[in-house]
Enzyme design. Sequence first.
Site, PDB file in Angstrom:
ATOM      1  N   ARG A 168      -2.928  -6.673   3.182  1.00  0.00           N
ATOM      2  CA  ARG A 168      -1.528  -6.709   3.694  1.00  0.00           C
ATOM      3  C   ARG A 168      -1.501  -7.746   4.870  1.00  0.00           C
ATOM      4  NH1 ARG A 168       2.110  -2.319   5.085  1.00  0.00           N
ATOM      5  NH2 ARG A 168       3.131  -2.759   7.007  1.00  0.00           N
ATOM      6  N   HIS A 195       6.329  -5.751  -1.747  1.00  0.00           N
ATOM      7  CA  HIS A 195       5.679  -4.693  -1.551  1.00  0.00           C
ATOM      8  C   HIS A 195       5.438  -3.780  -2.955  1.00  0.00           C
ATOM      9  CE1 HIS A 195       3.461  -1.685   0.655  1.00  0.00           C
ATOM     10  NE2 HIS A 195       3.979  -1.458   1.610  1.00  0.00           N
ATOM     11  N   GLN A 198       4.325  -0.230  -2.717  1.00  0.00           N
ATOM     12  CA  GLN A 198       5.457   0.802  -2.172  1.00  0.00           C
ATOM     13  C   GLN A 198       6.604   1.254  -3.385  1.00  0.00           C
ATOM     14  OE1 GLN A 198       6.054   2.120   1.217  1.00  0.00           O
ATOM     15  NE2 GLN A 198       7.269   3.689  -0.274  1.00  0.00           N
ATOM     16  N   ASP A 266      15.759   1.248   5.254  1.00  0.00           N
ATOM     17  CA  ASP A 266      14.663   0.734   5.599  1.00  0.00           C
ATOM     18  C   ASP A 266      14.938   0.240   7.179  1.00  0.00           C
ATOM     19  OD1 ASP A 266      12.192  -0.100   6.055  1.00  0.00           O
ATOM     20  OD2 ASP A 266      12.155  -1.897   4.576  1.00  0.00           O
ATOM     21  N   CYS A 306      10.971   4.449   3.341  1.00  0.00           N
ATOM     22  CA  CYS A 306       9.437   3.759   3.050  1.00  0.00           C
ATOM     23  C   CYS A 306       8.653   3.958   4.619  1.00  0.00           C
ATOM     24  CB  CYS A 306       9.339   2.301   2.699  1.00  0.00           C
ATOM     25  SG  CYS A 306       9.998   0.959   3.697  1.00  0.00           S
ATOM     26  N   ARG A 334       2.196   7.129  -2.017  1.00  0.00           N
ATOM     27  CA  ARG A 334       1.480   5.943  -1.634  1.00  0.00           C
ATOM     28  C   ARG A 334       0.062   5.910  -2.201  1.00  0.00           C
ATOM     29  NH1 ARG A 334       2.998   2.105   2.066  1.00  0.00           N
ATOM     30  NH2 ARG A 334       0.832   1.039   1.528  1.00  0.00           N
TER      31      ARG A 334
END
Length: 348
Positions: A168, A195, A198, A266, A306, A334
């Site tokens: 990450r 991502h 996700q 988001d 998310c 996830r």
Amino acid sequence: MAAAAIQSPCNLRSNSSTSFSGQILRRSSTYSGAFPLPSAASRRNIVMSATSPAVSSVTANVRREKKDFLHLDDFDRATIVKILERAIEVKTQLKSGDRTFLPFKGKTMAMIFAKPSMRTRVSFETGFSLLGGHAIYLGPDDIQMGKREETRDVARVLSRYNDIIMARVFAHQDILDLAKYSSVPVVNGLTDYNHPCQIMADALTIIEYLGRLEAIIPFHFVCACPKGFEPDQKTVEKARLAGVSKIEITNDPKDTVRGADVVYSDVWASMGQKEEAEYRKKVFQGFQVDEELMALAGSKAYFMHCLPAERGVEVTDGVIEAPNSVVFPQAENRMHAQNAIMLHLLGF
């Protein structure tokens, strides 16, 4: 299906109507079901056979053919569907309390975190452990990749200790370099560009609540954002050329969510953008997903985020806590989506 994404909100729309604030997925009545997922009644009993090629062993010095999970468009639709099917299968087994499936027994995963995250760390570490493996957390001060040691050297060293690497990071080039020099699979746990884990968790969640993949593919995606904050045009065109969705970018959140299946939002300022937070709060006024906006989407619209969410900023507390909010099942997914991704990469 339709999705509204409001950028903050997104929305997904279907012809039977539902919504994502800011992004829309709309079901197509002419879709032939080229890559069906199991029905809601039967999907719990799926078994997938592995068809992935051999990956590198940590005991081997010679690099063999391997797979990485860096971008969704590195895979064809059939492979993505198989991974999602496997996620449903393994999730069902774990939720039943059956912990006998241990494909990762004797395997280790290195987790590189240039930026911290609760969900990414816990979902990967717990998921890998539940399937028999051992995960090693390497925080920002443990490696200082690119500063204390070059990325290519980190990749080659960790490959000799571990069976898989998850990272990450900030710069997307870092994940590309890790994959280039690693002899074991590399998973993109997030970069400043994308991502993909996700997205897989989001797809899994939508499938669970709308029933089948045909419910969202082809889909109508609408992104609502203030002027000047539109998505990267090259990425938008690339997505359009994929031929699986109708994509619209608008500056009107209210029009965006009407008739959507899912409303998705988001944070307005992501990690690394916090110095812009106050400015963005002013620019994004009117884009908050609140009860009024969700009412425009309709009573059957689901809300997704998310996380982490800034309650009272891009979304109200009432929307997150509403019965049609699926943000916490989405967060759980996830782990299940990532388990399936790692199973695919490691050849199980």
